[in-house]
Design an enzyme around this catalytic site. Structure first.
Site, PDB file in Angstrom:
ATOM      1  N   ASP A 151       0.847  -1.189   0.000  1.00  0.00           N
ATOM      2  CA  ASP A 151       0.000   0.000   0.000  1.00  0.00           C
ATOM      3  C   ASP A 151       0.884   1.242   0.000  1.00  0.00           C
ATOM      4  O   ASP A 151       2.003   1.219  -0.518  1.00  0.00           O
ATOM      5  CB  ASP A 151      -0.921  -0.039   1.234  1.00  0.00           C
ATOM      6  CG  ASP A 151      -2.288   0.554   0.967  1.00  0.00           C
ATOM      7  OD1 ASP A 151      -2.351   1.766   0.736  1.00  0.00           O
ATOM      8  OD2 ASP A 151      -3.281  -0.186   0.981  1.00  0.00           O
ATOM      9  N   HIS A 189      -3.700   6.127   3.038  1.00  0.00           N
ATOM     10  CA  HIS A 189      -4.532   4.977   2.709  1.00  0.00           C
ATOM     11  C   HIS A 189      -4.070   3.703   3.408  1.00  0.00           C
ATOM     12  O   HIS A 189      -4.862   2.959   3.980  1.00  0.00           O
ATOM     13  CB  HIS A 189      -4.546   4.764   1.203  1.00  0.00           C
ATOM     14  CG  HIS A 189      -5.486   3.700   0.748  1.00  0.00           C
ATOM     15  ND1 HIS A 189      -5.123   2.385   0.610  1.00  0.00           N
ATOM     16  CD2 HIS A 189      -6.782   3.755   0.394  1.00  0.00           C
ATOM     17  CE1 HIS A 189      -6.147   1.671   0.198  1.00  0.00           C
ATOM     18  NE2 HIS A 189      -7.174   2.481   0.058  1.00  0.00           N
ATOM     19  N   SER A 391     -11.589  -1.197  -1.091  1.00  0.00           N
ATOM     20  CA  SER A 391     -10.323  -1.258  -0.358  1.00  0.00           C
ATOM     21  C   SER A 391     -10.579  -1.623   1.096  1.00  0.00           C
ATOM     22  O   SER A 391      -9.953  -2.531   1.657  1.00  0.00           O
ATOM     23  CB  SER A 391      -9.616   0.103  -0.402  1.00  0.00           C
ATOM     24  OG  SER A 391      -9.131   0.397  -1.667  1.00  0.00           O
TER      25      SER A 391
END
Length: 577
Positions: A151, A189, A391
């Site tokens: 990520d 994120h 996600s």
């Protein structure tokens, strides 16, 4: 979201209670002079998105306030006598007087928010699993299971800062050459995903994980392997992602790692056959080496017939997003409207909560700075951020897989997939195709008998396809010249030889020390001062940094990490309010 639940959702999202509209609306079509002269009142106006509602407010002598895109509405102040006429004006769906507003207490209450981790773990059955025990007598909290997170990095915020919680793999991002940024999440994120998977506040006592005042992820005692590939501006090439997957496979059994789960909350818009696509081949190789690979299907919406890559690979666990409609009753849950629908051949294997999920915030990260309205304002410590997307749903399933693997360490990835899909709850109100087997129920999976050992009967991938086609429409670019990285070369400019790479990928030997694909990728010394002659950043996966369609046109879970774009209808609008 159903129209009848929109205002309720707004109240839940903001932590406020709003008084309902009293009395029927009149049928007048315009405000009179007398109405315009009446004292002004605050209202919430639901609209059709055309702009006609805003114009109607102004004609009525009012002013337009803040847009509440999460519920398709905006605040306004209008003369009291104009409310009835406004409710029937063109473009107006409903007008609700914004009555006395009061906070639900001195601080945000997780059990009052159906999108909090407390509510989420309760709804999927994780809280009941935590009290169960494995063969050694340890409670099922993910202890000993490593989950690799490829990520944008993981920040050491509260909930992820305990010793041994996060183990840094090599930083394969373009920020690795800056020591102050190495391994850290400058975007926000990866930390959000990490919190969902295995967050645990330091104040949580053993056996008291279901504490609504503390932050606790799905598998709170699993450890996370931080594989950073993305920089704050989004610059990342598919070769970096493949290199990260290969590193996880090569080092899965290193002392202290025990990597059993790999979370990939992204996908490219490659249209290459998944049996040929290198990214698809990489995740299949990881699966066959005993790693449960969990991937989001994308956020292109229920009408989109093609899931992202590598979710197109039929072996791995492809996850779509469920929307709880802000209620505790799972019977009314639907597949989120942004979740990619797929087709009869390939769609989500199952769905998990992915709408407005509350997880950990990275202060001053890109998304935090760009979309401060997604913070949980009622939380005095300002620790949390709300986000939507497949996600988030994939991260939920990764945590669930860790719980199962602690309970039964001998499970193969195929058996984990079978357990999770065979025990999923059907969603009567959800899209039949997009929900796959239904919504995750990890409590039922833990109670189900171990499936017979078997292998999924899909034709094996070869990995002999094109690296360039695997990129789809996304390319990193030299910020000075605008030159895009294209063709059959990786970010080092090294030639891509599919047959040679596929062989070492299959055996789990793609990394030799700090070397991958013939060049040094140590995360510290990239075999040169400026990335083989160019500093690849700038336009990133999608040609317009993070405010276009993100990592790759329709990549990294659809048209972005969440919803339909980071800057359009997501973090600050319909999915992130």
């Amino acid at each position: 979201m159903r129209p009848g639940s929109m205002l309720l959702a707004a109240a839940a999202a903001t932590g406020l209670l709003v008084a309902p509209l009293a009395g029927p609306a009149a049928a007048a079509t315009s405000a009179t002079h007398a109405a315009a002269a009446a004292p002004s009142v605050p209202v919430i106006v639901r609209h059709d998105g055309t702009g006609a509602a805003e114009a109607a407010v102004i004609r009525a002598g009012g002013t337009v306030g803040q847009h509440l895109d999460l519920v398709g509405a905006f605040t306004a102040t209008v003369p009291g006598g104009a409310v009835a006429a406004l409710s029937t004006a063109d473009g107006v769906l409903a007008v609700t007087p914004d009555g006395e507003v009061r906070l639900q207490g001195d601080e945000w209450q997780a059990d009052k928010d159906q999108h909090s981790m407390f509510s989420l773990t309760e709804s999927i059955g994780a809280q009941s699993v935590w009290s169960a025990k494995d063969a050694t007598g340890a409670r099922l909290t993910g202890q000993g299971i490593g989950v690799a997170v490829i990520d944008s990095g993981i920040a050491p915020v509260a909930g992820l800062d305990a010793p041994g919680k996060v183990i840094n793999g090599p930083d394969l991002s373009f920020e690795s050459q800056t020591p102050a940024l190495r391994n850290l999440d400058t975007f926000g994120h990866g930390t959000h995903m990490a919190g969902i998977i295995a967050g645990r506040d330091s104040g949580v006592k053993a056996g008291n994980e279901a504490d609504k005042k503390q932050f606790v992820g799905v598998a709170p005692d699993a450890h996370l392997i931080n594989m950073k590939v993305a920089a704050a501006d989004g610059a990342v090439d598919v070769s970096q992602v493949i290199a990260a997957i290969d590193w996880v496979v090569t080092h899965r059994d290193d002392p202290g790692l025990n990597i059993r789960v790999l979370n990939l909350s992204f996908g490219t818009d490659s249209t290459q056959d998944p049996r040929l696509d290198p990214l698809s081949y990489a995740v299949e190789a990881a699966w066959k080496k005993g790693i449960v690979v969990v991937v989001s299907v994308g956020n292109d919406g229920l009408t989109e017939t093609r899931v992202g890559m590598p979710a197109q690979n039929p072996n791995i666990l492809a996850v779509g997003a469920a929307d709880p409609l802000s209620t505790a009753n799972r019977a009314d849950d639907v597949v989120a409207d942004f979740s990619t629908g797929g087709n009869a051949t390939r769609h989500a294997d199952l769905v998990a909560p992915g709408k407005s999920v509350v997880s950990l915030r990275v202060p001053n990260g890109y998304i935090d700075a760009a979309y401060p309205q997604a913070r949980i304002a009622e939380d005095p410590a300002q620790r949390y951020f709300r986000g939507s997307g497949t996600s988030q749903a994939a991260a939920v399933v990764s945590g669930a897989a860790a719980l199962l693997l602690q309970q039964r360490p001998g499970l193969t990835p195929d058996q984990v997939k079978r357990l999770l899909t065979s025990t999923a709850d059907a969603m009567p109100a959800g899209d039949e195709l997009a929900q796959g087997a239904g919504q995750l129920d990890v409590a039922a999976a833990v109670k189900a008998p171990t499936p017979a050992v078997s292998t999924q009967a899909f034709l094996p991938a070869t990995g002999l396809g094109s690296l360039e086609l695997s990129r789809g429409t996304a390319h990193v670019a030299d910020p000075d010249t605008g030159t895009e990285l294209t063709g059959e070369v990786d970010i080092m400019g090294q030639a891509w030889t599919p047959a040679g790479w596929a062989q070492v990928c299959t055996t789990g030997a793609a990394w030799d020390g700090d070397t991958w694909n013939g060049r040094t990728w140590s995360g510290r010394t990239w075999s040169g001062a400026n990335w083989a002659g160019r500093t690849w950043s700038g336009r990133t996966w999608s040609g317009a940094v993070w405010n276009g369609r993100t990592w790759s046109g329709r990549t990294w879970s659809g048209r972005t990490w969440s919803g339909r774009t980071w800057s359009g209808q997501t973090w600050s609008a319909s999915d992130w309010g």
